[in-house]
Enzyme design. Structure first.
Site, PDB file in Angstrom:
ATOM      1  N   THR A 151      41.525  33.146  35.378  1.00 53.59           N
ATOM      2  CA  THR A 151      40.082  33.079  35.518  1.00 53.59           C
ATOM      3  C   THR A 151      39.510  32.573  34.245  1.00 53.59           C
ATOM      4  OG1 THR A 151      40.035  35.230  37.008  1.00 53.59           O
ATOM      5  CG2 THR A 151      37.980  34.582  35.623  1.00 53.59           C
ATOM      6  N   ARG A 178      38.952  39.185  50.106  1.00 52.73           N
ATOM      7  CA  ARG A 178      39.748  39.993  48.906  1.00 52.73           C
ATOM      8  C   ARG A 178      38.844  39.534  47.557  1.00 52.73           C
ATOM      9  NH1 ARG A 178      41.569  38.524  43.697  1.00 52.73           N
ATOM     10  NH2 ARG A 178      42.998  40.314  42.777  1.00 52.73           N
ATOM     11  N   VAL A 179      38.474  40.721  46.877  1.00 61.52           N
ATOM     12  CA  VAL A 179      37.722  40.401  45.933  1.00 61.52           C
ATOM     13  C   VAL A 179      38.532  41.052  44.668  1.00 61.52           C
ATOM     14  CG1 VAL A 179      35.690  40.908  44.658  1.00 61.52           C
ATOM     15  CG2 VAL A 179      35.559  40.381  46.883  1.00 61.52           C
ATOM     16  N   GLY A 180      38.570  40.377  43.419  1.00 61.55           N
ATOM     17  CA  GLY A 180      39.244  40.881  42.432  1.00 61.55           C
ATOM     18  C   GLY A 180      38.349  41.420  41.444  1.00 61.55           C
ATOM     19  N   ASP A 181      38.888  41.585  40.134  1.00 58.80           N
ATOM     20  CA  ASP A 181      38.040  42.208  39.081  1.00 58.80           C
ATOM     21  C   ASP A 181      36.854  41.343  38.541  1.00 58.80           C
ATOM     22  OD1 ASP A 181      40.205  40.511  38.142  1.00 58.80           O
ATOM     23  OD2 ASP A 181      39.261  40.903  36.156  1.00 58.80           O
ATOM     24  N   THR A 201      41.524  38.606  32.467  1.00 54.55           N
ATOM     25  CA  THR A 201      42.045  37.816  33.376  1.00 54.55           C
ATOM     26  C   THR A 201      43.513  38.433  33.861  1.00 54.55           C
ATOM     27  OG1 THR A 201      42.845  35.545  33.695  1.00 54.55           O
ATOM     28  CG2 THR A 201      42.957  36.311  31.562  1.00 54.55           C
ATOM     29  N   GLY A 202      44.023  38.102  35.248  1.00 50.23           N
ATOM     30  CA  GLY A 202      45.088  38.787  35.436  1.00 50.23           C
ATOM     31  C   GLY A 202      45.081  39.136  36.784  1.00 50.23           C
ATOM     32  N   GLY A 204      43.643  41.269  39.593  1.00 55.29           N
ATOM     33  CA  GLY A 204      42.315  42.021  39.703  1.00 55.29           C
ATOM     34  C   GLY A 204      42.565  43.442  40.179  1.00 55.29           C
TER      35      GLY A 204
HETATM   36  N1  ASP Z   1      41.489  38.347  37.868  1.00 51.21           N
HETATM   37  C1  ASP Z   1      41.596  37.204  38.960  1.00 51.21           C
HETATM   38  C2  ASP Z   1      41.603  38.123  40.123  1.00 51.21           C
HETATM   39  O1  ASP Z   1      42.384  39.006  40.528  1.00 51.21           O
HETATM   40  C3  ASP Z   1      42.566  36.405  38.853  1.00 51.21           C
HETATM   41  C4  ASP Z   1      43.032  35.892  37.322  1.00 51.21           C
HETATM   42  O2  ASP Z   1      42.327  36.112  36.513  1.00 51.21           O
HETATM   43  O3  ASP Z   1      44.341  35.433  37.363  1.00 51.21           O
HETATM   44  O4  ASP Z   1      40.961  37.758  41.270  1.00 51.21           O
END
Ligand code: ASP
Length: 310
Positions: A151, A178-181, A201-202, A204
């Site tokens: 992100t 699907r929704v992440g963080d 980021t990572g 979610g």
């Molecule tokens: N955090 C984002 C998600 O899970 C993806 C990412 O930052 O790599 O949608």
């Protein structure tokens, strides 16, 4: 490190440079952050944000974005949106309202159309090719094995105002809807001008279990120095996930305090991030994690050439 802007990943370099120019020309921190995020959204080279983002299981690019104004604590976010050219603009727009600040899917698209935001086909040929080569597997647990996520998160400060904006296409091959963080305030980002701002980021699903951005800002509120706040929030969260028997995916954090001090932490081997410093330079740093011991380096050319990610 000290700076006016800090952003996740090497891909934010041009955006931070642009953001610094906006600030130098007297623009607001909000304009600077939005310009910075838009540069990443518009670049098809980056496969995890905006145009050129990798699609979901059905081959559709679904975008999430959020914005938080640290003066008003106003936040806006959109999730699961298709074909919107610059999701960050709509997230920023929504942060001015008291209600209806988080909009999803068709409702968010309807709002953006009514307000005249640009729409276009966000699936590039290259992203489609990668999708068509991917073996489809409907295994929820293995989803992160597909990779292809990062992100763009940008934190900025000008005068006393702090803010942050984030934008992503989420996990490659995620289930539709699907929704992440990222658009979840407190998880993907949080800003309070009285204290500081943080963004994540990572994976979610793993970040949300600890509301990590809020957790970092709360540590700043307690007087913890910013680098320590990032490292401690991440370490405590990893330990807690460990006790639950859960092996988390990648998680990286950036933060800035009220005095422009910047921190970063990661559970990956290395996490590059970009700082627009107080001298108005743009500088690439990397948080490096050696067996849990974190250090921040200024990578040399060889390191940058060898680095594989965005
Ligand atoms: N955090 C984002 C998600 O899970 C993806 C990412 O930052 O790599 O949608």
């Amino acid at each position: 490190m000290r700076g006016y802007m800090v952003a996740t990943w090497k891909m934010a370099w041009d955006g931070v440079k642009k953001g610094q120019e906006v600030l130098r020309a007297g623009g607001s921190v909000h304009q600077a952050i939005i310009e910075a995020v838009k540069m990443v959204e518009d670049d098809p080279e980056y496969h995890s944000v905006g145009y050129g983002g990798l699609p979901n299981y059905n081959g559709e690019v679904e975008l999430d974005a959020a914005y938080m104004d640290g003066d008003t604590l106003g936040y806006g976010g959109i999730m699961g949106v298709k074909n919107l050219k610059n999701p960050i603009e709509v997230a920023f727009d929504l942060c001015h309202y008291k209600r209806n600040c988080l909009l999803a899917a068709a409702g968010a698209e309807e709002y953006a159309r009514k307000k005249g935001y640009a729409f276009c086909d966000m699936l590039t040929e290259e992203a489609y090719l990668r999708y068509s080569r991917q073996t489809k597997q409907m295994d929820m647990e293995k989803l992160e094995a597909y990779g292809g996520h990062d992100t763009v998160c940008v934190i900025g400060k000008s005068g006393d105002t702090m803010a942050c904006g984030v934008s992503t296409s989420g996990l490659f091959m995620k289930l539709p809807g699907r929704v992440g963080d990222s658009p979840v305030i407190g998880s993907g980002c949080y800003a309070d001008s009285e204290v500081g701002a943080a963004a994540a980021t990572g994976v979610g699903e793993d970040i949300m279990k600890g509301c990590l951005s809020f957790s970092v800002v709360e540590k700043l509120r307690q007087g913890v120095p910013v680098q320590q706040a990032c490292e401690t929030a991440l370490r405590e969260h990893m330990e807690r996930l460990g006790r639950s028997g859960h092996r988390p995916g990648s998680i990286s954090l950036i933060a800035m305090d009220r005095e422009h001090n910047i921190g970063a932490a990661t559970n990956k081997k290395a996490f590059p991030f970009v700082v627009g410093d107080l001298e108005r330079n743009t500088v690439l740093y990397a948080a490096v994690n050696e067996g849990g011991k974190m250090s921040v380096i200024c990578p040399d050319e060889a390191w940058i050439q060898a680095y594989q990610g965005d």
